[in-house]
Design an enzyme around this catalytic site. Structure first.
Site, PDB file in Angstrom:
ATOM      1  N   TYR A 143       0.838  -1.202   0.000  1.00 20.93           N
ATOM      2  CA  TYR A 143       0.000   0.000   0.000  1.00 20.93           C
ATOM      3  C   TYR A 143       0.877   1.259   0.000  1.00 20.93           C
ATOM      4  CZ  TYR A 143      -3.696   3.234   1.555  1.00 20.93           C
ATOM      5  OH  TYR A 143      -4.594   4.275   1.670  1.00 20.93           O
ATOM      6  N   ASP A 144       1.820   1.322   0.947  1.00 18.29           N
ATOM      7  CA  ASP A 144       2.637   2.534   1.110  1.00 18.29           C
ATOM      8  C   ASP A 144       3.462   2.814  -0.144  1.00 18.29           C
ATOM      9  OD1 ASP A 144       1.682   1.958   3.612  1.00 18.29           O
ATOM     10  OD2 ASP A 144       3.576   2.204   4.655  1.00 18.29           O
ATOM     11  N   GLY A 146       3.084   1.486  -3.127  1.00 12.98           N
ATOM     12  CA  GLY A 146       2.195   1.683  -4.275  1.00 12.98           C
ATOM     13  C   GLY A 146       1.748   3.132  -4.369  1.00 12.98           C
ATOM     14  N   VAL A 185      -9.799   1.167  12.598  1.00 18.02           N
ATOM     15  CA  VAL A 185     -10.034   1.212  14.035  1.00 18.02           C
ATOM     16  C   VAL A 185     -11.376   1.845  14.418  1.00 18.02           C
ATOM     17  CG1 VAL A 185      -8.738   3.382  14.417  1.00 18.02           C
ATOM     18  CG2 VAL A 185      -8.902   1.684  16.234  1.00 18.02           C
ATOM     19  N   GLN A 207      -0.196   4.262  20.641  1.00 17.11           N
ATOM     20  CA  GLN A 207       0.030   4.824  19.295  1.00 17.11           C
ATOM     21  C   GLN A 207      -1.057   5.856  19.002  1.00 17.11           C
ATOM     22  OE1 GLN A 207      -1.278   1.834  19.933  1.00 17.11           O
ATOM     23  NE2 GLN A 207      -2.164   0.814  18.150  1.00 17.11           N
ATOM     24  N   THR A 208      -0.709   6.865  18.215  1.00 18.54           N
ATOM     25  CA  THR A 208      -1.683   7.939  17.958  1.00 18.54           C
ATOM     26  C   THR A 208      -2.084   8.006  16.480  1.00 18.54           C
ATOM     27  OG1 THR A 208      -0.025   9.642  17.470  1.00 18.54           O
ATOM     28  CG2 THR A 208      -0.679   9.362  19.791  1.00 18.54           C
ATOM     29  N   ASP A 270       3.330  -0.970  12.227  1.00 19.77           N
ATOM     30  CA  ASP A 270       2.222  -0.065  12.583  1.00 19.77           C
ATOM     31  C   ASP A 270       2.827   1.281  13.041  1.00 19.77           C
ATOM     32  OD1 ASP A 270      -0.901  -0.842  13.419  1.00 19.77           O
ATOM     33  OD2 ASP A 270      -0.115   0.931  14.431  1.00 19.77           O
TER      34      ASP A 270
END
Ligand code: NAD
Ligand code: UDP
Length: 308
Positions: A143-144, A146, A185, A207-208, A270
């Site tokens: 994904y990233d 691409g 999420v 994580q934010t 992540d």
């Protein structure tokens, strides 16, 4: 204008089609229904300015259009990791096919890029001039990378062929019409809370992310497409930053659910934090988000109540 929206039956795409029709445009909605649904655009099908095309963007297509919004690509980690080779083909070949179309018919074309181009960022908040920290061989890379190649293609078609491009980097956006099984999420927590099931926090919940309500994002799309000043990339998102634990607690509070929070392993790569610097969007588009997280969650919860 005649506008083509690829991924038009998806979450963001369906809201965009609706907005463009309301603004008086003709809309061609193109989708292969991987994560999109006819239901998302069912209410638009009687509109005589609306047309549906079942097509996969990895294949070329000949159309006459004035504007192209290129949104076709699964966006949830669960869905883009289901068939990673297909995901990268969609981003890369989809960009080549849509840029080729834009070049042929002299259409303006907007790319729905992503905050994922920044990877697990070493700079916080993220500004457009940050080049990112992306693992090229991990489970998010399809994904990233691409999306990064798609940005490169957009810039090269612009420099080499004078294609009229716009690039927006979208930060986590949520709202009605996300799939129940989307896997991201906000929808996961809301569906779990409404079913009184455990809320699944991945990792320790520190994580934010920065969550933007869909209506705010669509406004940014339209402003970006309509202006002549910049081609981007420009960050679009809500700079309010929350931990996943804070998000879970907000969802529990707003739903009044009896669900408990459980902790599950953090997936690979992540990102630990994410917050857009939106000064460029503010300055050039006169845009900033208007819906805060609690109001946006409330609207999204009302939607999920009708389908859970
Ligand atoms: P989504 O999964 O609901 O929408 C994607 C749409 O593209 C779906 O309708 C799907 O069927 C369609 N599609 C997928 N592959 C296709 C192909 N090969 N040919 C034709 N259609 C195809 O996700 P979304 O949240 O609406 O995301 C839309 C776009 O915005 C994506 O490009 C995504 O990368 C980008 N984006 C979204 C977010 C977000 O938080 N929602 C954040 C960053 C970027
Ligand atoms: N996440 C979580 N529980 C879930 C789904 C996701 O804690 O049920 C976490 C996920 O690990 C990530 C954050 O929430 O840290 C945002 O995940 P999402 O898939 O929504 O988007 P992205 O990671 O692409 O920003």
């Amino acid at each position: 204008m005649r506008c083509l929206v690829t991924g038009g039956a998806g979450f963001l795409g369906s809201h965009l089609c609706e907005r463009l029709l309301n603004d008086g445009h003709e809309v061609l909605c193109l989708d292969n229904y991987f994560t999109g649904r006819l239901q998302n655009i069912a209410h638009l099908r009687d509109n005589r300015n609306f047309e549906l095309i079942r097509h996969d963007v990895t294949e070329p297509i000949l159309l006459e259009v004035d504007r192209i919004f290129n949104l076709a690509c699964p966006a949830s980690p669960v869905h883009y990791q289901f068939n990673p080779v297909k995901t990268i083909k969609t981003s890369v070949m989809g960009a080549i096919n849509m840029l080729g179309l834009a070049k042929r018919v002299h259409a303006r074309i907007l790319q729905a890029s992503t905050s994922e181009v920044y990877g697990d960022p070493a700079v916080h908040p993220q500004k457009e001039d940050y080049w990112g920290n992306v693992n090229p061989i991990g489970i998010r890379s399809c994904y990233d990378e691409g999306k990064r190649v798609a940005e490169t293609l957009f810039m090269d078609y612009h420099r080499q062929n004078k294609v009229d491009i716009r690039i927006v980097r979208i930060f986590n956006t949520y709202g009605p019409r996300m799939l129940m099984n989307d896997g991201r999420v906000v929808s996961n927590f809301i569906v779990q809370a409404l079913k009184d099931e455990d809320l699944t926090i991945y990792g320790d919940g520190t994580q934010t992310r920065s969550f933007c309500y869909v209506d705010d994002l669509i406004e940014a799309f339209v402003r970006m497409m309509d202006q002549e000043e910049i081609i981007g990339p420009v960050n679009v998102g809500n700079p309010g930053e929350f931990t996943m634990l804070e998000l879970a607690q907000a969802v529990l509070e707003l739903t009044g659910s009896k669900s408990k929070i459980v902790y599950q392993p953090l997936p690979g790569d992540d990102p630990k934090m994410r917050r857009p610097d939106i000064s460029l969007a503010k300055k050039t588009l006169g845009w900033e988000p208007k819906v805060n997280l609690f109001d946006g969650l409330q609207k999204t919860i009302e939607y999920f109540k009708t389908i859970v």
